[in-house]
Design a protein around this motif. Sequence first.
Motif, PDB file in Angstrom:
ATOM      1  N   LEU A 280       0.828  -1.208   0.000  1.00 23.03           N
ATOM      2  CA  LEU A 280       0.000   0.000   0.000  1.00 23.03           C
ATOM      3  C   LEU A 280       0.863   1.259   0.000  1.00 23.03           C
ATOM      4  N   PHE A 281       1.978   1.223   0.725  1.00 23.15           N
ATOM      5  CA  PHE A 281       2.897   2.370   0.725  1.00 23.15           C
ATOM      6  C   PHE A 281       3.474   2.612  -0.663  1.00 23.15           C
ATOM      7  N   SER A 282       3.827   1.537  -1.360  1.00 25.39           N
ATOM      8  CA  SER A 282       4.366   1.667  -2.713  1.00 25.39           C
ATOM      9  C   SER A 282       3.328   2.263  -3.655  1.00 25.39           C
ATOM     10  N   LEU A 283       2.079   1.782  -3.541  1.00 24.17           N
ATOM     11  CA  LEU A 283       1.019   2.335  -4.377  1.00 24.17           C
ATOM     12  C   LEU A 283       0.755   3.798  -4.033  1.00 24.17           C
ATOM     13  N   GLY A 284       0.780   4.119  -2.728  1.00 19.34           N
ATOM     14  CA  GLY A 284       0.550   5.500  -2.310  1.00 19.34           C
ATOM     15  C   GLY A 284       1.584   6.453  -2.852  1.00 19.34           C
ATOM     16  N   ASN A 285       2.841   6.024  -2.882  1.00 17.35           N
ATOM     17  CA  ASN A 285       3.896   6.874  -3.438  1.00 17.35           C
ATOM     18  C   ASN A 285       3.695   7.129  -4.929  1.00 17.35           C
ATOM     19  N   SER A 309      -9.962   2.306  -7.878  1.00 17.87           N
ATOM     20  CA  SER A 309     -10.177   1.013  -8.535  1.00 17.87           C
ATOM     21  C   SER A 309      -8.871   0.248  -8.685  1.00 17.87           C
ATOM     22  N   ARG A 310      -7.755   0.963  -8.892  1.00 20.51           N
ATOM     23  CA  ARG A 310      -6.460   0.275  -9.015  1.00 20.51           C
ATOM     24  C   ARG A 310      -6.073  -0.375  -7.685  1.00 20.51           C
ATOM     25  N   VAL A 311      -6.288   0.326  -6.581  1.00 20.80           N
ATOM     26  CA  VAL A 311      -6.010  -0.284  -5.273  1.00 20.80           C
ATOM     27  C   VAL A 311      -6.929  -1.486  -5.045  1.00 20.80           C
ATOM     28  N   GLY A 312      -8.194  -1.350  -5.438  1.00 15.69           N
ATOM     29  CA  GLY A 312      -9.113  -2.482  -5.320  1.00 15.69           C
ATOM     30  C   GLY A 312      -8.668  -3.670  -6.149  1.00 15.69           C
TER      31      GLY A 312
END
Length: 540
Positions: A280-285, A309-312
């Motif tokens: 999640l940290f990588s996606l958040g960055n 939607s990408r996180v989902g």
Amino acid sequence: MFSFITLPSTISQYGVLNSSYVKVSPKGIEPQCTIYTISGTKGLVYFYTYIIDLLSGTGFLEMTSLFYGYYRIDMVHFNAIKYNLPLAYLLTTLVYLSLSLIWIVKRSVEGFKQSFVREEDPFQSYCNKIFAGWDFCITDLNASRLKHSSLKYELKTDLEEERLRQKKARRTTEEKLRIYCLRIFLNIFVLALLSGCFYSIYKATVYSQENISNVISKMTFEGNLFVQYLPSIVITLANFIAPLFFSYIIRFEEYSPAFEIRLTLMRCVFVRLANIGVLLFSLGNRIVCANEKCKACGYNYELYPCWESRVGQEMYKLMIFDFIIIFAVAVFVDFPRKLLVTYCSYKPIQWCGLQKFQIPENVLEIVYGQTICWIGTFYSPLLPAIATVKYFIVFYIKKISLMHTCRPSKKSVRASSSNFFFLAVLLIGLILAFIPLGLSMTRIRSSKACGPFVNFNRSWDVVPHTVEGFPGALQKVLNGIASEAFAVPFFVVICLIMFYFIALAGAHKRVVDQLREQLVMESRDKQFLIRKLTEAQKRS
């Protein structure tokens, strides 16, 4: 989520029960922020593309009710009733997580009471195993052997713990220094291993996201699927490899057997949950960028036009891949191992034996899956339904595997302490779910091309917007509750109540200690009276 979000949206779109809906119309938004095109849905589509879409949540699945981007409805009308879907979307998620928190805390308190009572007096626990440990309702020979082995292991564990206590008391300063240095070195190795796992997950996530967005159409079926599932594969490998090292190095740290199990499990729990956090940290960055391109929308709209939607999709892939691994291990590892052990007399194979069914590891798998479900519910409202179907199937897979391909572990699981431990781990997973969801609702700007919050800077803004439509008196009450003037006295009152219950618990503990002393004194008085009565009878 299905009852309060998916069902009203579906009913309103098809006009059932005289219902209608009002779509969200973007207001005051930059045009480039509203562009949201789904790749791979136009022109000639190969058959394997549908398989990739089904496994990764892209393509034709991306704009279904499975993901956040599908819900572009602002208000649903049921005759004269107005249903605010954005507010319902936010509150349903918060209520769902809050009810989970209340249930886990309630069960954890009950489990803590039982474990506290059982572990308060080790002598009592030892007596219970010696004089009341056997179950006389057992009639099956295999069950009696298993119970015998379990009691034998528990007694060995207690004796080993007592031996280690005596050994610890006799340690010299040099021996203590050697053990502490060894433990520090091994913990540094554990930290290095964890850092390697986290760095691998971070790099795998960055590589996967870059290639999904740039060259996904140029890849073959295998390469496409590999890139889509690369973070899930790396996380699964880390969850498999790290516990093997933990189980090996714990032997050199010279802890008691019970503490060895708890420490190993805690390290495994940390690896599993922290791996999700790193993902999640990588996606958040990647979503929240600091360059000039992101200022128009507040997020990386070129790479993630609908970042929710990408996180989902990432949570969906973790859920699906976890199921695939469980199924593959049962069918392609445990079953062939059973056949080899049964029909092959080769010594190395017989030495390996059947797979042990470890209850703690299987429970941690469920906690891992439940944490993914909690995190992904906001971004994929139907993920809880998928998790329900998944664990319904997994239950029977595990049952068949346990009955036909596994052997029971000799190490018994103490129900009183293990229940509290597993609930505490589940509570940690829920807290981990609260953190990214809270940040995404209050800090990260919502997507302007999809979802019910396109007209709000952040998802949480729908709450003050709704409060503004309330009557003035109710607004004052709610604003007063949300102000510091109410929060500080409320916090002080909560602290006083907590200190009161702590003092009450201390008083109850002192009363319990006094009652135990009275019981000991009464037993001594009885022994004294019996001895005097025996002496009087001898004299007469």
